[in-house]
Design a protein around this motif. Sequence first.
Motif: not given
Length: 217
Positions: A74-79, A124-125, A213
């Motif tokens: 997933g994206d950075w928040k999911q990680r 990655a964010a 974010e």
Amino acid sequence: MTGRRRWSTEEILDTAAELLRTSDAESFSVRKLAAALGTDSSSLYRHFRNKTELLRAVADRILLAAMDDYRPEGDWKQRVTATALRLREAFGQHPQLAAIWGRYASGGTGSRLVMEEILQALRAAGLPDAQIPSRYHRIVILLAALIAADAGIDTLTPVEYEQGMEQFRVAVLGADPDRYPALAHFAREIRPLGVDRRAAFEEILAAHLAQIEAAIP
């Protein structure tokens, strides 16, 4: 004459973790650990220089278990969220060790795995490198506080929990509206600390990540 058994580092940590299931860091001692292993304290000091180093190693094993078989998705928040939930679950199985993690920061393999994943996720964010260390620091402080709060409730006995609930009901539902007007107004909607903790954990973390974010260029 049979020589005294030599315990491996892993066996020592296993026994220490088991002792810490029913005690806290203050009451835990190398002497108690040695007694549980049927040896003397001096033999344990060959593996760990002092109690603090031992506690750090025990906490690091929880971090290592939390990251076992982890794969970034997933994206950075999911990680970040996935890592946080893994830590919460791992310390939920060892609640006495949650406070130890916050107090005795680990520098072992488990700690490095957690640090690496959160730092990589923040990269990655799209955050500038200059901002990443401070953002990482705040995330870890938040996680340590939330996980320790969870653990504090999990270590209560059923009797202690019910006593706390009764005190909560008396304090909230019995609040004098003249002295505590806001508390009396919201009394029936106020929820005890131990209720719906997983949802609260995820909402607080999500709000913090949303704040990060919003700062991304």
